[in-house]
Write a protein that holds these residues in place. Structure first.
Motif, PDB file in Angstrom:
ATOM      1  N   LEU A  94       0.848  -1.199   0.000  1.00  0.00           N
ATOM      2  CA  LEU A  94       0.000   0.000   0.000  1.00  0.00           C
ATOM      3  C   LEU A  94       0.880   1.245   0.000  1.00  0.00           C
ATOM      4  CD1 LEU A  94      -2.685  -0.897   2.687  1.00  0.00           C
ATOM      5  CD2 LEU A  94      -3.084  -0.575   0.259  1.00  0.00           C
ATOM      6  N   PRO A  95       0.600   2.199  -0.867  1.00  0.00           N
ATOM      7  CA  PRO A  95       1.355   3.453  -0.828  1.00  0.00           C
ATOM      8  C   PRO A  95       0.927   4.268   0.400  1.00  0.00           C
ATOM      9  CG  PRO A  95      -0.423   3.622  -2.415  1.00  0.00           C
ATOM     10  CD  PRO A  95      -0.425   2.200  -1.904  1.00  0.00           C
ATOM     11  N   PRO A  96       1.726   5.252   0.802  1.00  0.00           N
ATOM     12  CA  PRO A  96       1.303   6.112   1.917  1.00  0.00           C
ATOM     13  C   PRO A  96      -0.096   6.668   1.651  1.00  0.00           C
ATOM     14  CG  PRO A  96       3.561   6.599   1.285  1.00  0.00           C
ATOM     15  CD  PRO A  96       3.012   5.645   0.253  1.00  0.00           C
ATOM     16  N   GLY A  97      -0.971   6.560   2.619  1.00  0.00           N
ATOM     17  CA  GLY A  97      -2.344   7.030   2.474  1.00  0.00           C
ATOM     18  C   GLY A  97      -3.260   6.052   1.771  1.00  0.00           C
ATOM     19  N   GLY A  98      -2.729   4.913   1.288  1.00  0.00           N
ATOM     20  CA  GLY A  98      -3.548   3.901   0.621  1.00  0.00           C
ATOM     21  C   GLY A  98      -4.456   3.186   1.608  1.00  0.00           C
ATOM     22  N   SER A  99      -5.473   2.512   1.090  1.00  0.00           N
ATOM     23  CA  SER A  99      -6.422   1.833   1.961  1.00  0.00           C
ATOM     24  C   SER A  99      -6.787   0.466   1.396  1.00  0.00           C
ATOM     25  CB  SER A  99      -7.685   2.674   2.142  1.00  0.00           C
ATOM     26  OG  SER A  99      -8.317   2.876   0.897  1.00  0.00           O
ATOM     27  N   ILE A 100      -7.214  -0.412   2.283  1.00  0.00           N
ATOM     28  CA  ILE A 100      -7.701  -1.730   1.912  1.00  0.00           C
ATOM     29  C   ILE A 100      -9.164  -1.580   1.504  1.00  0.00           C
ATOM     30  CG2 ILE A 100      -8.189  -4.062   2.774  1.00  0.00           C
ATOM     31  CD1 ILE A 100      -5.213  -3.511   2.764  1.00  0.00           C
ATOM     32  N   GLY A 101      -9.554  -2.221   0.419  1.00  0.00           N
ATOM     33  CA  GLY A 101     -10.965  -2.203   0.035  1.00  0.00           C
ATOM     34  C   GLY A 101     -11.184  -1.716  -1.379  1.00  0.00           C
ATOM     35  N   TYR A 102     -12.444  -1.794  -1.779  1.00  0.00           N
ATOM     36  CA  TYR A 102     -12.844  -1.372  -3.126  1.00  0.00           C
ATOM     37  C   TYR A 102     -12.930   0.149  -3.182  1.00  0.00           C
ATOM     38  CZ  TYR A 102     -14.666  -6.147  -3.973  1.00  0.00           C
ATOM     39  OH  TYR A 102     -14.816  -7.492  -4.136  1.00  0.00           O
ATOM     40  N   LEU A 103     -12.468   0.711  -4.288  1.00  0.00           N
ATOM     41  CA  LEU A 103     -12.626   2.132  -4.574  1.00  0.00           C
ATOM     42  C   LEU A 103     -13.370   2.243  -5.898  1.00  0.00           C
ATOM     43  CD1 LEU A 103      -8.971   3.228  -3.730  1.00  0.00           C
ATOM     44  CD2 LEU A 103     -11.001   3.515  -2.285  1.00  0.00           C
ATOM     45  N   TYR A 104     -14.159   3.304  -6.045  1.00  0.00           N
ATOM     46  CA  TYR A 104     -14.982   3.489  -7.247  1.00  0.00           C
ATOM     47  C   TYR A 104     -14.712   4.854  -7.844  1.00  0.00           C
ATOM     48  CZ  TYR A 104     -17.425  -0.411  -5.094  1.00  0.00           C
ATOM     49  OH  TYR A 104     -17.718  -1.624  -4.525  1.00  0.00           O
ATOM     50  N   ARG A 105     -14.654   4.907  -9.156  1.00  0.00           N
ATOM     51  CA  ARG A 105     -14.412   6.182  -9.845  1.00  0.00           C
ATOM     52  C   ARG A 105     -15.552   7.172  -9.627  1.00  0.00           C
ATOM     53  NH1 ARG A 105      -9.499   5.394 -10.379  1.00  0.00           N
ATOM     54  NH2 ARG A 105      -8.713   4.019 -11.980  1.00  0.00           N
ATOM     55  N   ASP A 106     -16.788   6.666  -9.556  1.00  0.00           N
ATOM     56  CA  ASP A 106     -17.952   7.557  -9.441  1.00  0.00           C
ATOM     57  C   ASP A 106     -18.465   7.677  -8.019  1.00  0.00           C
ATOM     58  OD1 ASP A 106     -18.826   4.958  -9.338  1.00  0.00           O
ATOM     59  OD2 ASP A 106     -20.579   5.294 -10.585  1.00  0.00           O
TER      60      ASP A 106
END
Length: 111
Positions: A94-106
């Motif tokens: 994970l990059p700094p500030g990254g998170s586990i889980g789904y991310l969505y563009r919208d």
């Protein structure tokens, strides 16, 4: 050498040298869909059993036992299960500030 349990994965339990920050085992039923999403790290799927159709960055693939699906950080991907599936997923660093889980563009929410 540490052992990480699937149900006990605090980030600090992974050693600094690890290229993995999270993993899991999915048991998916026929017809189940994983919606189009992306992650803030690279993600890898290893298909143990079953079949499906995955899409990543607009390309579609039929996947089955023994296949490895590699998805780069930020690439959108989805899955439709066509045969009851068991798959292992692994998150890269994970990059700094990254998170586990789904991310969505919208959307700004995570699952």
């Amino acid at each position: 050498m540490p052992v990480i349990r699937v149900n006990d994965q605090e980030l600090e339990k992974f050693p600094n040298w690890s290229e993995i920050n999270h993993y899991g085992i999915n048991h998916l039923e026929v017809g189940q869909e994983v919606p189009l999403h992306y992650h803030s790290c690279n993600e890898y799927w290893i298909i143990i059993s079953g079949r499906g159709i995955c899409t990543t960055e607009g390309d579609t693939y039929e996947i089955g036992p023994g296949d490895l699906v590699l998805t780069k950080e930020g690439d959108e991907h989805s899955l439709i299960v066509t045969e009851k599936m068991t798959a292992v997923y692994i998150y890269g660093v994970l990059p700094p500030g990254g998170s586990i889980g789904y991310l969505y563009r919208d959307k700004t929410t995570e699952v």
